[in-house]
Scaffold this active site. Structure first.
Site, PDB file in Angstrom:
ATOM      1  N   GLY A   1      11.176  -0.713  41.103  1.00  0.00           N
ATOM      2  CA  GLY A   1      10.411  -0.103  42.193  1.00  0.00           C
ATOM      3  C   GLY A   1      10.611  -0.814  43.523  1.00  0.00           C
ATOM      4  O   GLY A   1      10.836  -0.170  44.561  1.00  0.00           O
TER       5      GLY A   1
ATOM      6  N   ASP B   1      16.360  -9.973  36.292  1.00  0.00           N
ATOM      7  CA  ASP B   1      15.212  -9.892  35.379  1.00  0.00           C
ATOM      8  C   ASP B   1      15.680 -10.178  33.967  1.00  0.00           C
ATOM      9  O   ASP B   1      16.830  -9.895  33.608  1.00  0.00           O
ATOM     10  CB  ASP B   1      14.550  -8.505  35.445  1.00  0.00           C
ATOM     11  CG  ASP B   1      13.107  -8.542  34.977  1.00  0.00           C
ATOM     12  OD1 ASP B   1      12.788  -9.299  34.044  1.00  0.00           O
ATOM     13  OD2 ASP B   1      12.275  -7.822  35.555  1.00  0.00           O
TER      14      ASP B   1
ATOM     15  N   LYS C   1       3.941 -13.556  44.346  1.00  0.00           N
ATOM     16  CA  LYS C   1       2.612 -13.135  43.875  1.00  0.00           C
ATOM     17  C   LYS C   1       1.945 -14.297  43.155  1.00  0.00           C
ATOM     18  O   LYS C   1       2.548 -14.931  42.284  1.00  0.00           O
ATOM     19  CB  LYS C   1       2.728 -11.943  42.924  1.00  0.00           C
ATOM     20  CG  LYS C   1       1.412 -11.502  42.312  1.00  0.00           C
ATOM     21  CD  LYS C   1       1.567 -10.243  41.485  1.00  0.00           C
ATOM     22  CE  LYS C   1       2.295 -10.512  40.198  1.00  0.00           C
ATOM     23  NZ  LYS C   1       2.349  -9.320  39.326  1.00  0.00           N
TER      24      LYS C   1
ATOM     25  N   ASP D   1      17.969 -15.193  32.975  1.00  0.00           N
ATOM     26  CA  ASP D   1      16.935 -16.069  33.517  1.00  0.00           C
ATOM     27  C   ASP D   1      17.463 -16.736  34.791  1.00  0.00           C
ATOM     28  O   ASP D   1      18.526 -17.370  34.774  1.00  0.00           O
ATOM     29  CB  ASP D   1      16.568 -17.116  32.467  1.00  0.00           C
ATOM     30  CG  ASP D   1      15.367 -17.960  32.874  1.00  0.00           C
ATOM     31  OD1 ASP D   1      14.820 -17.719  33.975  1.00  0.00           O
ATOM     32  OD2 ASP D   1      14.991 -18.846  32.091  1.00  0.00           O
TER      33      ASP D   1
END
Length: 640
Positions: free
Chosen positions: A441, A460, A594, A476
């Site tokens: 996204g 990812d 985040k 990773d």
């Protein structure tokens, strides 16, 4: 002296008569004082000489008469006490008076007592089992709690069929159920008035009374939390009319109604008015119900693609047997329509989205369009259909609906959209690394912002990446192997160069092949021969790696459910992302990550302040209010 002697002689004669009970009131001045009008006359003890012989004889005669009357009454009461019963929680004085009047041929002064005795004598004469009735009178139940005045009056109206049966049943009820909390007067008055009607009414009422008195009294069920007055009036006034109409039209309906009356069990909590109205609607409006059933079956069939006869028959049987209400059918139709809409939205190719027109992009991603939106389903409908809490939240989330409408991969794209609208992170031609990119996204929106002159490298550990995987690295980011792959992709510097490289591997260029065959650009074979020795892809590998402009991280570890543990694990993961950014970012670069509230984010914020000129914390509008997540944005990386 002579008077005193005369009095003494009279007293001696009275003693010989063995009337010792009479001597006491005659000799005591207190009894004389109580018989006189005024008690103040005998404040002192009067002498015996003041009373004449005539007065003494008059008192003696009166007392003798009163004693004889009391003896007669005591004899009568002794006879009655043998048969005395607990008839109606009333005293037996009325019954005894009426017996005395009947024996003495006295005129009727009290209608109630005489009528009650006549009724009981008639019942004893008519019933052959007199011994049983006498035994039962000893245990007469506390049935009505009210007087039997109405019962006796109704017996005199020559209505013997119903009332004699009811009286015998009431006498035989040894367990005495607490049936009606209302008076029996209402019951008998209504039945007596209805018995004066036609024979059809009498037949219905007698059957119903037999059911009510014979069956329900034995079980003593909690039949009505309402007074029996309402039930009897409604049944006599409304239900009789319905049954009469049904008797004239259909003989079969009367039998079914009688069977239903036998099963009158769960009648409580509803008044008899509703029951009678439903009976009227079921009996008189059969055609309307059939029309509604056909309409409902048609509405059900509109939701199905296959309209076979077998399906129609199945639905008809299903409707007739189970009686599906309209509300459930409406919900089924809505859910089927919503499922089709969701399938259409999910079937759209997500790669065919173009934000080339800047105006269209602003219309889609401005705050006004997605701030107060509606979800895929309304909340009321979602609560009725969806059981899973997560699905309810997704179906009612306006950002989920907006993501499907704008062909975005996930609602998380609106988080980076909100940040970009306020801070303006991305520009055309930038190289961006997206850590934790799956399902894509953020990468899709960022690639559209940097255009084809820029490049987005997605990394990812999950392979669930829904975009073109030319720029995707599965691995990773902390490993040197994946870091080397990232640096190799940064050599292309743009998406156009990367596509050209991929195209050259599949379809080699004819000019390059000619250079290889001729040995040089002049075609004499005197070239340096580098192109002959090296493969085609070395032309792009000769470029040096470069640093990136922006590193974004929307990663999160697998949650354990313990808030403090999850918080510390998330901070550790973002610290690793920051160390990766230190290696790859150029001076003046930007870092977005985040974190969650829990205490350790303050130390991490200070670490950002020591390496970036400006640091901000932000909670996007797309982030849910119940979530503790926030985003830190560090701009203008200082570098080493």
């Amino acid at each position: 002296m002579l008077a005193n002697r005369a009095n003494r002689l009279v007293l001696k004669r009275l003693v010989h008569l063995n009337t010792s009970n009479i001597i006491k009131p005659i000799c005591s001045y207190r009894s004389l004082a109580s018989s006189s009008k005024s008690k103040t006359q005998f404040t002192k003890k009067p002498p015996i000489s003041e009373f004449s012989i005539d007065e003494i004889l008059e008192h003696f005669i009166l007392k003798k008469k009163t004693i004889e009357g009391k003896e007669n009454k005591d004899k009568n009461t002794i006879k009655v006490e043998k048969v005395n019963t607990k008839i109606d929680r009333f005293s037996s004085e009325v019954i005894i008076k009426e017996k005395n009047k009947k024996n003495n041929n006295i005129e009727d002064e009290d209608e109630f007592g005489i009528e009650e005795m006549i009724a009981k004598n008639n019942n004893n004469n008519n019933n052959p089992n007199n011994n049983n009735n006498n035994n039962n009178t000893k245990k007469v139940p506390t049935f009505n709690r009210f007087s039997t005045e109405v019962i006796v009056k109704s017996n005199n109206n020559n209505i013997n069929e119903f009332e004699n049966e009811e009286i015998t049943k009431n006498n035989l009820n040894k367990k005495a159920p607490k049936f009606n909390r209302s008076s029996s007067g209402v019951v008998i008055n209504t039945t007596s008035n209805d018995n004066n009607n036609d024979k059809n009414n009498n037949e219905f009422e007698n059957e119903e009374i037999m059911l009510n008195s014979g069956k329900t009294n034995k079980k003593a069920s909690k039949m009505d939390r309402y007074s029996s007055e309402v039930i009897i009036k409604e049944k006599n006034n409304e239900e009789i009319l319905v049954n009469n109409n049904n008797n004239n039209n259909n003989n079969t309906t009367t039998t079914t109604n009688n069977n239903n009356n036998n099963k009158a069990s769960k009648m409580e909590r509803y008044s008899s008015e509703v029951i009678i109205k439903e009976k009227k609607d079921n009996n008189n409006d059969i055609e309307k119900d059939d029309i509604e059933k056909d309409e409902i079956i048609v509405n059900i069939m509109n939701g199905f693609e296959d309209k076979d006869e077998s399906a129609v028959e199945f639905l008809k049987r299903h409707r007739i047997e189970h009686q599906v209400p309209k509300s459930t059918i409406y919900l089924k139709e809505k859910t089927m329509e919503e499922d089709e809409m969701v399938r259409k939205r999910l079937s759209v190719n997500r790669d065919n989205i173009n934000f080339s027109n800047n105006k269209n992009r602003k219309q889609i991603f401005t705050k006004k369009n997605h701030q107060n939106g509606a979800g895929i389903l309304p909340k009321g409908l979602a609560n009725n259909i969806v059981k899973n809490d997560w699905m309810k939240r997704q179906m009612t989330d306006p950002y989920v609906a907006m993501a499907q409408k704008n062909d975005l991969i996930s609602r998380a794209a609106y988080k980076i959209i909100n940040i970009d609208e306020q801070i303006q992170l991305f520009k055309p031609g930038q190289i961006v690394v997206d850590l934790g990119a799956a399902p894509g996204g953020w990468s899709k929106y960022i690639q559209e912002r940097v255009t084809n002159r820029g490049l987005v490298i997605s990394v990812d550990t999950s392979s669930n990446f829904q975009l073109d995987k030319d720029c995707f690295i599965h691995g990773d980011f902390t490993l040197t192997e994946t870091q080397n792959k990232i640096f190799e992709l940064t050599k292309f510097k743009s998406l156009n160069d990367l596509k050209l490289y991929k195209h050259s591997l599949i379809h080699s260029d004819s000019k390059i092949q000619n250079l290889i065959e001729n040995g040089g650009a002049n075609g004499n074979g005197s070239g340096n021969g580098d192109l002959q020795k090296q493969p085609i892809d070395n032309m792009f590998k000769q470029k040096s790696a470069c640093y990136v402009d922006v590193v974004v991280s929307d990663m999160a570890p697998s949650y354990s459910g313990l808030q403090q543990v999850d918080h510390s694990r998330l901070i550790d993961l973002q610290r690793l992302a920051l160390f990766f950014a230190f290696k790859t970012l150029k001076k003046g670069g930007t870092f977005v990550c985040k974190v969650s509230r829990g205490g350790e984010e303050k130390k991490f914020f200070k670490l950002l302040e020591s390496n970036f000129i400006s640091v901000k914390s932000m909670k996007p509008g797309a982030s849910r209010s119940e979530s503790t997540e926030i985003y830190y944005i560090g701009k203008n990386y200082i570098g080493k």
